[in-house]
Scaffold this motif. Structure first.
Motif, PDB file in Angstrom:
ATOM      1  N   ALA A  57    -141.136   3.753 -85.794  1.00 46.01           N
ATOM      2  CA  ALA A  57    -140.253   2.576 -85.829  1.00 46.01           C
ATOM      3  C   ALA A  57    -139.831   2.237 -84.405  1.00 46.01           C
ATOM      4  N   HIS A  58    -139.488   0.979 -84.160  1.00 44.11           N
ATOM      5  CA  HIS A  58    -138.930   0.607 -82.860  1.00 44.11           C
ATOM      6  C   HIS A  58    -137.648   1.408 -82.663  1.00 44.11           C
ATOM      7  N   THR A  59    -137.463   1.958 -81.471  1.00 47.31           N
ATOM      8  CA  THR A  59    -136.337   2.849 -81.209  1.00 47.31           C
ATOM      9  C   THR A  59    -135.644   2.464 -79.911  1.00 47.31           C
ATOM     10  N   THR A  60    -134.328   2.329 -79.940  1.00 47.53           N
ATOM     11  CA  THR A  60    -133.568   2.026 -78.726  1.00 47.53           C
ATOM     12  C   THR A  60    -133.662   3.212 -77.776  1.00 47.53           C
ATOM     13  N   LEU A  61    -134.018   2.937 -76.528  1.00 46.32           N
ATOM     14  CA  LEU A  61    -134.089   3.981 -75.514  1.00 46.32           C
ATOM     15  C   LEU A  61    -132.709   4.185 -74.897  1.00 46.32           C
ATOM     16  N   VAL A  62    -132.321   5.434 -74.773  1.00 46.07           N
ATOM     17  CA  VAL A  62    -131.033   5.772 -74.163  1.00 46.07           C
ATOM     18  C   VAL A  62    -131.328   6.455 -72.836  1.00 46.07           C
ATOM     19  N   PHE A  63    -131.038   5.755 -71.750  1.00 46.17           N
ATOM     20  CA  PHE A  63    -131.264   6.273 -70.403  1.00 46.17           C
ATOM     21  C   PHE A  63    -130.030   7.074 -70.007  1.00 46.17           C
ATOM     22  N   LYS A  64    -130.184   8.395 -69.923  1.00 48.50           N
ATOM     23  CA  LYS A  64    -129.043   9.299 -69.812  1.00 48.50           C
ATOM     24  C   LYS A  64    -128.685   9.703 -68.386  1.00 48.50           C
ATOM     25  N   HIS A  65    -129.643   9.658 -67.463  1.00 47.35           N
ATOM     26  CA  HIS A  65    -129.351  10.046 -66.075  1.00 47.35           C
ATOM     27  C   HIS A  65    -128.862   8.802 -65.323  1.00 47.35           C
ATOM     28  N   VAL A  66    -127.559   8.618 -65.302  1.00 42.54           N
ATOM     29  CA  VAL A  66    -126.974   7.423 -64.695  1.00 42.54           C
ATOM     30  C   VAL A  66    -126.736   7.662 -63.209  1.00 42.54           C
ATOM     31  N   VAL A  67    -127.385   6.846 -62.389  1.00 41.31           N
ATOM     32  CA  VAL A  67    -127.236   6.935 -60.940  1.00 41.31           C
ATOM     33  C   VAL A  67    -126.039   6.101 -60.492  1.00 41.31           C
ATOM     34  N   SER A  68    -125.890   4.925 -61.097  1.00 40.85           N
ATOM     35  CA  SER A  68    -124.740   4.067 -60.816  1.00 40.85           C
ATOM     36  C   SER A  68    -124.412   3.274 -62.078  1.00 40.85           C
ATOM     37  N   ASN A  69    -123.128   2.993 -62.242  1.00 40.81           N
ATOM     38  CA  ASN A  69    -122.680   2.206 -63.396  1.00 40.81           C
ATOM     39  C   ASN A  69    -121.417   1.456 -62.980  1.00 40.81           C
ATOM     40  N   ILE A  70    -121.583   0.588 -62.013  1.00 40.55           N
ATOM     41  CA  ILE A  70    -120.468  -0.174 -61.454  1.00 40.55           C
ATOM     42  C   ILE A  70    -120.022  -1.198 -62.494  1.00 40.55           C
ATOM     43  N   GLY A  71    -118.778  -1.145 -62.864  1.00 45.00           N
ATOM     44  CA  GLY A  71    -118.253  -2.031 -63.891  1.00 45.00           C
ATOM     45  C   GLY A  71    -118.320  -1.439 -65.287  1.00 45.00           C
ATOM     46  N   LYS A  72    -119.001  -0.295 -65.444  1.00 46.88           N
ATOM     47  CA  LYS A  72    -119.073   0.430 -66.731  1.00 46.88           C
ATOM     48  C   LYS A  72    -119.601  -0.428 -67.876  1.00 46.88           C
ATOM     49  N   ALA A  73    -120.548  -1.319 -67.599  1.00 46.97           N
ATOM     50  CA  ALA A  73    -121.099  -2.183 -68.652  1.00 46.97           C
ATOM     51  C   ALA A  73    -122.279  -1.538 -69.375  1.00 46.97           C
ATOM     52  N   TYR A  74    -122.856  -0.487 -68.788  1.00 49.23           N
ATOM     53  CA  TYR A  74    -123.956   0.231 -69.429  1.00 49.23           C
ATOM     54  C   TYR A  74    -123.410   1.488 -70.101  1.00 49.23           C
ATOM     55  N   SER A  75    -123.838   1.748 -71.330  1.00 44.22           N
ATOM     56  CA  SER A  75    -123.423   2.956 -72.046  1.00 44.22           C
ATOM     57  C   SER A  75    -124.556   3.980 -72.063  1.00 44.22           C
ATOM     58  N   PRO A  76    -124.373   5.143 -71.403  1.00 43.08           N
ATOM     59  CA  PRO A  76    -125.394   6.186 -71.459  1.00 43.08           C
ATOM     60  C   PRO A  76    -125.416   6.912 -72.809  1.00 43.08           C
ATOM     61  N   HIS A  77    -124.521   6.542 -73.713  1.00 42.11           N
ATOM     62  CA  HIS A  77    -124.488   7.136 -75.053  1.00 42.11           C
ATOM     63  C   HIS A  77    -125.314   6.320 -76.045  1.00 42.11           C
ATOM     64  N   THR A  78    -125.375   5.006 -75.825  1.00 34.04           N
ATOM     65  CA  THR A  78    -126.113   4.132 -76.745  1.00 34.04           C
ATOM     66  C   THR A  78    -127.339   3.488 -76.100  1.00 34.04           C
ATOM     67  N   GLY A  79    -127.399   3.442 -74.760  1.00 38.58           N
ATOM     68  CA  GLY A  79    -128.487   2.771 -74.059  1.00 38.58           C
ATOM     69  C   GLY A  79    -128.302   1.272 -73.962  1.00 38.58           C
ATOM     70  N   ILE A  80    -127.121   0.790 -74.331  1.00 40.45           N
ATOM     71  CA  ILE A  80    -126.875  -0.655 -74.404  1.00 40.45           C
ATOM     72  C   ILE A  80    -126.020  -1.132 -73.234  1.00 40.45           C
ATOM     73  N   PHE A  81    -126.466  -2.222 -72.617  1.00 44.04           N
ATOM     74  CA  PHE A  81    -125.691  -2.918 -71.592  1.00 44.04           C
ATOM     75  C   PHE A  81    -124.982  -4.074 -72.296  1.00 44.04           C
ATOM     76  N   THR A  82    -123.671  -4.199 -72.068  1.00 46.74           N
ATOM     77  CA  THR A  82    -122.885  -5.282 -72.649  1.00 46.74           C
ATOM     78  C   THR A  82    -122.328  -6.140 -71.517  1.00 46.74           C
ATOM     79  N   ALA A  83    -122.686  -7.404 -71.497  1.00 49.14           N
ATOM     80  CA  ALA A  83    -122.243  -8.310 -70.429  1.00 49.14           C
ATOM     81  C   ALA A  83    -120.724  -8.479 -70.481  1.00 49.14           C
TER      82      ALA A  83
END
Length: 171
Positions: A57-83
């Motif tokens: 099945a199509h599967t959401t990728l969760v990128f866990k090694h976060v190098v930068s997350n300025i503004g905290k809009a990316y979630s390393p728990h879900t793999g989702i960026f929220t504008a």
């Protein structure tokens, strides 16, 4: 000098709030307070090496090694960026295929809509694929990568498979 500028802005806001309607206040305050900066970069695996997939099945990728997350809009728990704000955003992604019987394919998804795909088929050794897009997002829109069904993605301590994005400018 900077302290005086901040004090003048605060005084200006106080005057606006006492002498203007609420809607005008909102516009002027938005002009005086800069929009936060938004940018992130992450790779698939936090540590070690491995292949994810194939999954039927199509599967959401969760990128866990976060190098930068300025503004905290990316979630390393879900793999989702929220504008966080309406604006033009640029995203790019890189995937690695490690030789085998399955291809590697990832899709850039905006609010459930497939935007672009990067795919690679490598029977031996390593192969890479990349893609990117500039998207107009409304506040609250979501963007993520989806592993295409029956495909694989590989990563190791060199962080080959990655996902990045940033706000170009608010609108």
């Amino acid at each position: 000098m900077l302290w005086n500028q901040k004090k003048n802005i605060q005084n200006y806001r106080n005057v606006i709030f006492t002498k203007a309607s609420s809607s005008i206040c909102d516009v002027v305050v938005k002009l005086l307070i800069p929009v936060g900066q938004v940018a992130f970069s992450a790779s698939l695996l936090e540590s070690g090496s491995g292949t994810l997939g194939p999954i039927n099945a199509h599967t959401t990728l969760v990128f866990k090694h976060v190098v930068s997350n300025i503004g905290k809009a990316y979630s390393p728990h879900t793999g989702i960026f929220t504008a966080p704000v309406r604006g033009a955003y640029h995203f790019e992604f890189y995937i690695v295929a490690h030789g085998g019987s399955h291809a590697s394919a990832a899709v850039l998804v905006k609010n459930g809509e497939h935007i672009f795909i990067a795919a690679e088929r490598q029977t031996n050794g390593y192969g890479t694929a990349a893609n990117g897009a500039t998207l107009l997002l409304e506040a609250g829109d979501v963007v993520f990568l989806r592993l295409w069904q029956n495909n694989v993605i590989y990563d190791n301590e060199n962080h080959h498979s990655s996902f990045s994005g940033h706000l170009l400018f608010p609108m």
